[in-house]
Design an enzyme around this catalytic site. Sequence first.
Site, PDB file in Angstrom:
ATOM      1  N   ARG A 155       0.854  -1.196   0.000  1.00 26.36           N
ATOM      2  CA  ARG A 155       0.000   0.000   0.000  1.00 26.36           C
ATOM      3  C   ARG A 155       0.884   1.237   0.000  1.00 26.36           C
ATOM      4  O   ARG A 155       0.569   2.253  -0.602  1.00 26.36           O
ATOM      5  CB  ARG A 155      -0.949   0.004   1.216  1.00 26.36           C
ATOM      6  CG  ARG A 155      -1.732   1.311   1.311  1.00 26.36           C
ATOM      7  CD  ARG A 155      -2.948   1.305   2.256  1.00 26.36           C
ATOM      8  NE  ARG A 155      -2.873   0.366   3.336  1.00 26.36           N
ATOM      9  CZ  ARG A 155      -2.123   0.534   4.457  1.00 26.36           C
ATOM     10  NH1 ARG A 155      -1.415   1.629   4.626  1.00 26.36           N
ATOM     11  NH2 ARG A 155      -2.111  -0.389   5.390  1.00 26.36           N
ATOM     12  N   LYS A 163      -9.029   7.686 -18.791  1.00 34.65           N
ATOM     13  CA  LYS A 163      -9.406   8.244 -20.091  1.00 34.65           C
ATOM     14  C   LYS A 163      -8.190   8.260 -21.017  1.00 34.65           C
ATOM     15  O   LYS A 163      -7.639   7.232 -21.313  1.00 34.65           O
ATOM     16  CB  LYS A 163     -10.031   9.620 -19.879  1.00 34.65           C
ATOM     17  CG  LYS A 163     -11.023   9.690 -18.696  1.00 34.65           C
ATOM     18  CD  LYS A 163     -12.300   8.910 -18.933  1.00 34.65           C
ATOM     19  CE  LYS A 163     -13.166   8.763 -17.678  1.00 34.65           C
ATOM     20  NZ  LYS A 163     -13.513   9.996 -16.983  1.00 34.65           N
TER      21      LYS A 163
HETATM   22  C1  LIG Z   1     -13.998  10.358 -15.692  1.00 27.21           C
HETATM   23  C2  LIG Z   1     -13.642  11.677 -15.141  1.00 27.21           C
HETATM   24  C3  LIG Z   1     -13.384  11.854 -13.778  1.00 27.21           C
HETATM   25  C4  LIG Z   1     -13.518  10.716 -12.784  1.00 27.21           C
HETATM   26  O1  LIG Z   1     -12.536   9.769 -12.974  1.00 27.21           O
HETATM   27  P1  LIG Z   1     -12.741   8.207 -12.590  1.00 27.21           P
HETATM   28  O2  LIG Z   1     -11.457   7.603 -13.048  1.00 27.21           O
HETATM   29  O3  LIG Z   1     -13.945   7.721 -13.327  1.00 27.21           O
HETATM   30  O4  LIG Z   1     -12.917   8.169 -11.118  1.00 27.21           O
HETATM   31  C5  LIG Z   1     -13.009  13.104 -13.337  1.00 27.21           C
HETATM   32  N1  LIG Z   1     -12.910  14.153 -14.187  1.00 27.21           N
HETATM   33  C6  LIG Z   1     -13.163  14.028 -15.502  1.00 27.21           C
HETATM   34  C7  LIG Z   1     -13.036  15.218 -16.387  1.00 27.21           C
HETATM   35  C8  LIG Z   1     -13.534  12.791 -16.025  1.00 27.21           C
HETATM   36  O5  LIG Z   1     -13.805  12.682 -17.330  1.00 27.21           O
END
Ligand SMILES: *Cc1c(COP(=O)(O)O)cnc(C)c1O
Length: 375
Positions: A46, A195
């Site tokens: 961790r 993303k």
């Molecule tokens: C998807 C997203 C998040 C959240 O991220 P997760 O990995 O789904 O927790 C935060 N900000 C933006 C702009 C996003 O597109």
Amino acid sequence: MGFSTDAIHAGQHPDPSTGAVMTPIYQTSTYVQEGLGKHKGYEYARTQNPTREALERNLAALEKGKHGVCFASGLAGIHAVFQCLRGGDHLLLGDNLYGGTYRLADKVMKPQGLDFSTVSTKDVGAIEKAVRPNTRMLLIETPTNPVMMLADIAAVARLCRARDVILVVDNTFMTPYFQNPLELGAHVVVHSSTKYLNGHSDMVGGVVVTSDDELAARIRFLQNAAGAIPGPFDSWLALRGVKTLALRMRQHDANAREVAGLLEGMGKKVYYPGLPSHPQHELARRQMRGFGGMVAVDLGSIEEARRVLPRFRIFALAESLGGVESLVCHPASMTHASVPAEDRRRVGLTDGLIRLSVGCEDVEDLIEDIRQALA
Ligand SMILES: *Cc1c(COP(=O)(O)O)cnc(C)c1O
């Protein structure tokens, strides 16, 4: 070093025990110790993991920051940033944020005593009015999702620095390939590495980058103390994905420019900062090195959106964004369903709006798909 060289090499070195060129997946929870208090700097996974550390060094380098701290999701990273605040502090949020970020402030932080409010971040004057004596942090996205409104990061950073407010920029949409908020004066950058950074829609993760030693120490402490760490395999997937970030972003950007131009040519209302008709196109050219792969288009009515969405063949109807594959979604009923209808209207998020995450496929095929879906 140039961006691609850093993306491929920064933070990584051949494995000292075998010479493996690629950072191994250190799939272990603990590390053997030679004697009491005598170890190689690794005690428990961790707290320390070499695969995660390589990713952290790599992402910090790309965002031009000193410290990178990775988390199990983008929201876990944002949660750690919010937890640098104390009860009685005021948090200011952009009024068109990722829905989960708003929910975190409203349903998790607020009941714990954190005061927050929202402001349109298009206009620095509006932000200045919204800053209160106890405002400690401002979190913005630029461009916003899905209506692609921009904030002038350098101007907002000057205001924040004058008022002792920590400026946090969620750079998920632009990625460090197109925009470096720390170089424009922001204190902290956060990402959902789910993303574009990972880019292949096969893991969930987040990262916080800063050059502020004190903030970094607090966030590093929270990573271990609260424990929302990414696993070694997910860290490795992101590390692998980032190697092609520059190639992918160039293709996303080139394809999105064509898609946005096609849709505008069809007489639609299109939201894309790369279009000269975008009201902040000049700012986009100044603070970004490209315009990214996200395009929103207003089809005029919910009925038209309902008719068109199932007709796409390449664009898959799904939430999320930033993978090599193209996706389409209906923000009003999907990603932004938790935003009250009145707030959606205020930021221009109509029921006829659809959002495209333009992927890296051959652009001729994407154009044909859009033509036949809208026909
Ligand atoms: C998807 C997203 C998040 C959240 O991220 P997760 O990995 O789904 O927790 C935060 N900000 C933006 C702009 C996003 O597109």
